[in-house]
Design a protein around this motif. Structure first.
Motif, PDB file in Angstrom:
ATOM      1  N   VAL A  54       5.891  10.536   0.156  1.00 14.81           N
ATOM      2  CA  VAL A  54       5.322  10.392  -1.188  1.00 14.81           C
ATOM      3  C   VAL A  54       4.876   8.952  -1.413  1.00 14.81           C
ATOM      4  O   VAL A  54       3.803   8.704  -1.974  1.00 14.81           O
ATOM      5  CB  VAL A  54       6.350  10.834  -2.256  1.00 14.81           C
ATOM      6  CG1 VAL A  54       5.831  10.540  -3.664  1.00 14.81           C
ATOM      7  CG2 VAL A  54       6.665  12.320  -2.110  1.00 14.81           C
ATOM      8  N   THR A  55       5.676   8.009  -0.957  1.00 10.32           N
ATOM      9  CA  THR A  55       5.297   6.598  -1.093  1.00 10.32           C
ATOM     10  C   THR A  55       4.024   6.304  -0.303  1.00 10.32           C
ATOM     11  O   THR A  55       3.103   5.643  -0.809  1.00 10.32           O
ATOM     12  CB  THR A  55       6.445   5.696  -0.610  1.00 10.32           C
ATOM     13  OG1 THR A  55       7.616   5.961  -1.393  1.00 10.32           O
ATOM     14  CG2 THR A  55       6.067   4.230  -0.734  1.00 10.32           C
ATOM     15  N   ARG A  56       3.972   6.782   0.944  1.00 14.01           N
ATOM     16  CA  ARG A  56       2.771   6.560   1.760  1.00 14.01           C
ATOM     17  C   ARG A  56       1.546   7.237   1.145  1.00 14.01           C
ATOM     18  O   ARG A  56       0.418   6.730   1.237  1.00 14.01           O
ATOM     19  CB  ARG A  56       3.017   7.069   3.184  1.00 14.01           C
ATOM     20  CG  ARG A  56       4.002   6.217   3.975  1.00 14.01           C
ATOM     21  CD  ARG A  56       3.980   6.583   5.451  1.00 14.01           C
ATOM     22  NE  ARG A  56       4.538   7.907   5.688  1.00 14.01           N
ATOM     23  CZ  ARG A  56       5.835   8.125   5.947  1.00 14.01           C
ATOM     24  NH1 ARG A  56       6.697   7.114   5.979  1.00 14.01           N
ATOM     25  NH2 ARG A  56       6.267   9.351   6.167  1.00 14.01           N
ATOM     26  N   PHE A  57       1.759   8.372   0.497  1.00 15.40           N
ATOM     27  CA  PHE A  57       0.673   9.072  -0.187  1.00 15.40           C
ATOM     28  C   PHE A  57       0.095   8.201  -1.302  1.00 15.40           C
ATOM     29  O   PHE A  57      -1.129   8.056  -1.425  1.00 15.40           O
ATOM     30  CB  PHE A  57       1.210  10.387  -0.751  1.00 15.40           C
ATOM     31  CG  PHE A  57       0.271  11.106  -1.676  1.00 15.40           C
ATOM     32  CD1 PHE A  57      -0.868  11.726  -1.192  1.00 15.40           C
ATOM     33  CD2 PHE A  57       0.546  11.187  -3.024  1.00 15.40           C
ATOM     34  CE1 PHE A  57      -1.731  12.409  -2.047  1.00 15.40           C
ATOM     35  CE2 PHE A  57      -0.308  11.858  -3.885  1.00 15.40           C
ATOM     36  CZ  PHE A  57      -1.450  12.470  -3.395  1.00 15.40           C
ATOM     37  N   ALA A  58       0.968   7.597  -2.104  1.00 20.22           N
ATOM     38  CA  ALA A  58       0.501   6.734  -3.186  1.00 20.22           C
ATOM     39  C   ALA A  58      -0.272   5.541  -2.640  1.00 20.22           C
ATOM     40  O   ALA A  58      -1.319   5.154  -3.185  1.00 20.22           O
ATOM     41  CB  ALA A  58       1.694   6.266  -4.027  1.00 20.22           C
ATOM     42  N   VAL A  59       0.222   4.949  -1.556  1.00 23.57           N
ATOM     43  CA  VAL A  59      -0.467   3.808  -0.948  1.00 23.57           C
ATOM     44  C   VAL A  59      -1.828   4.241  -0.402  1.00 23.57           C
ATOM     45  O   VAL A  59      -2.818   3.514  -0.518  1.00 23.57           O
ATOM     46  CB  VAL A  59       0.409   3.193   0.159  1.00 23.57           C
ATOM     47  CG1 VAL A  59      -0.355   2.118   0.924  1.00 23.57           C
ATOM     48  CG2 VAL A  59       1.689   2.606  -0.447  1.00 23.57           C
ATOM     49  N   ALA A  60      -1.894   5.444   0.172  1.00 23.42           N
ATOM     50  CA  ALA A  60      -3.167   5.949   0.701  1.00 23.42           C
ATOM     51  C   ALA A  60      -4.211   6.106  -0.395  1.00 23.42           C
ATOM     52  O   ALA A  60      -5.417   6.011  -0.145  1.00 23.42           O
ATOM     53  CB  ALA A  60      -2.947   7.285   1.412  1.00 23.42           C
ATOM     54  N   LEU A  61      -3.752   6.320  -1.627  1.00 24.43           N
ATOM     55  CA  LEU A  61      -4.677   6.451  -2.755  1.00 24.43           C
ATOM     56  C   LEU A  61      -5.061   5.090  -3.346  1.00 24.43           C
ATOM     57  O   LEU A  61      -5.871   5.035  -4.288  1.00 24.43           O
ATOM     58  CB  LEU A  61      -4.049   7.323  -3.843  1.00 24.43           C
ATOM     59  CG  LEU A  61      -3.790   8.788  -3.487  1.00 24.43           C
ATOM     60  CD1 LEU A  61      -3.136   9.505  -4.657  1.00 24.43           C
ATOM     61  CD2 LEU A  61      -5.072   9.494  -3.082  1.00 24.43           C
ATOM     62  N   GLY A  62      -4.471   4.013  -2.803  1.00 22.81           N
ATOM     63  CA  GLY A  62      -4.830   2.679  -3.270  1.00 22.81           C
ATOM     64  C   GLY A  62      -3.860   2.052  -4.244  1.00 22.81           C
ATOM     65  O   GLY A  62      -4.161   0.999  -4.832  1.00 22.81           O
ATOM     66  N   PHE A  63      -2.663   2.631  -4.405  1.00 23.57           N
ATOM     67  CA  PHE A  63      -1.670   2.089  -5.330  1.00 23.57           C
ATOM     68  C   PHE A  63      -0.606   1.305  -4.559  1.00 23.57           C
ATOM     69  O   PHE A  63      -0.418   1.504  -3.355  1.00 23.57           O
ATOM     70  CB  PHE A  63      -1.017   3.225  -6.131  1.00 23.57           C
ATOM     71  CG  PHE A  63      -1.976   3.977  -7.011  1.00 23.57           C
ATOM     72  CD1 PHE A  63      -2.279   3.516  -8.289  1.00 23.57           C
ATOM     73  CD2 PHE A  63      -2.604   5.123  -6.546  1.00 23.57           C
ATOM     74  CE1 PHE A  63      -3.184   4.200  -9.092  1.00 23.57           C
ATOM     75  CE2 PHE A  63      -3.510   5.812  -7.343  1.00 23.57           C
ATOM     76  CZ  PHE A  63      -3.802   5.341  -8.624  1.00 23.57           C
ATOM     77  N   ASP A  64       0.102   0.432  -5.266  1.00 24.25           N
ATOM     78  CA  ASP A  64       1.144  -0.367  -4.632  1.00 24.25           C
ATOM     79  C   ASP A  64       2.332   0.493  -4.205  1.00 24.25           C
ATOM     80  O   ASP A  64       3.088   0.117  -3.305  1.00 24.25           O
ATOM     81  CB  ASP A  64       1.634  -1.463  -5.584  1.00 24.25           C
ATOM     82  CG  ASP A  64       0.551  -2.501  -5.844  1.00 24.25           C
ATOM     83  OD1 ASP A  64      -0.342  -2.635  -4.985  1.00 24.25           O
ATOM     84  OD2 ASP A  64       0.594  -3.158  -6.904  1.00 24.25           O
TER      85      ASP A  64
END
Length: 281
Positions: A54-64
């Motif tokens: 889930v964390t990597r998913f958020a980063v993939a979308l451009g979020f910290d």
């Protein structure tokens, strides 16, 4: 599609996501109203992935990280809600009216699915059938073919019946000999006589029939069947079938819930697809 779901899809559009990340995105769209309030652990559990995914998913979308993604979801504006509800002036051309009619059909389907019992019952019947014949002739052939394509990724023996003729009964009999206990039928207007005959043959052979039709009062309806209605659009020269297509995907989801190894089969397919470089992604 609700406004929240649409805005989520826009957020995901254009990003190259891994299979696990696509599962997270799919889960968020399905739970669009809850998504801004789910913790990363809750979202991971719902999507069937790990919390770091889930964390990597958020980063993939451009979020910290996931907290930044969740803040963004909570701050997403609710504009266009009135437009999505059909507010404002009616569009004047036939193409827009056809689209709006389909949106109404999808709203009706959403209301029908407020009671998921019939779909869940149908999903269990299909999942329990060792061989699964999927019938759809003429206008319904595209729906049957689409269901069979995806169902074959999680079910061990899916048999597409999308051509009529004298051999259709033979193919139903072959499925019965292979252990079939249920048959899925897609029946859309205009209803071929061969579809009615094939369903009579299947019932006579002892198969339970699940039918996706445009109405509970369609000519293929039978009191012993599980019939799932989804209206077609009639505003254009040829009927449109957005609601039956979506209902087919919902039924696939319900069937997957009844197949204990569905997730393992999907992960195996993803691994083999990656090895063979099947997709440009």
């Amino acid at each position: 599609m609700t406004g929240a779901s649409g805005r989520l899809l826009q957020l995901f559009e254009g990003h190259r996501l891994t299979p696990a990340q696509r599962r997270i995105a799919h889960c968020m769209v399905r739970r669009a109203s809850d998504a801004p309030f789910l913790s990363s652990v809750e979202l991971a559990e719902l999507a069937g992935v790990s919390q770091p995914s889930v964390t990597r998913f958020a980063v993939a979308l451009g979020f910290d990280g996931y907290p930044a993604l969740r803040r963004h979801l909570r701050d997403m504006p609710a504009e266009a809600a009135a437009q999505e509800a059909g507010g404002g002036a009616e569009p004047g051309n036939e193409y827009q009216q056809a689209v709006l009619a389909e949106i109404d059909n999808l709203r009706d389907l959403a209301a029908l699915l407020a009671d998921p019992t019939p779909v869940e019952r149908a999903g269990r019947l299909l999942a329990a059938s060792p061989a699964l014949p999927v019938l759809g002739l003429r206008a319904a052939s595209a729906q049957a073919r689409g269901f069979a394509y995806f169902a074959a990724k999680v079910h061990p023996d899916v048999r597409l019946l999308d051509e009529g003729g004298s051999m259709l009964g033979d193919r139903v009999d072959a499925a019965v000999r292979a252990g079939a206990t249920a048959l899925l039928c897609f029946a859309l207007p205009r209803y071929p006589r061969e579809t009615v005959a094939a369903l009579d043959h299947a019932r006579g052979a002892g198969l339970r029939v699940v039918t996706v039709a445009d109405s509970a009062f369609a000519p293929v309806a039978h009191p012993a069947d599980v019939l799932l209605p989804a209206a077609v659009g009639r505003g254009l020269a040829f009927d449109t079938a957005c609601a039956p297509m979506l209902l087919a995907r919902v039924l696939l989801e319900a069937m997957c819930d009844g197949l204990p190894d569905a997730q393992a089969r999907l992960e195996d397919f993803d691994a083999r697809a990656a090895e063979r470089a099947l997709f440009v992604e």
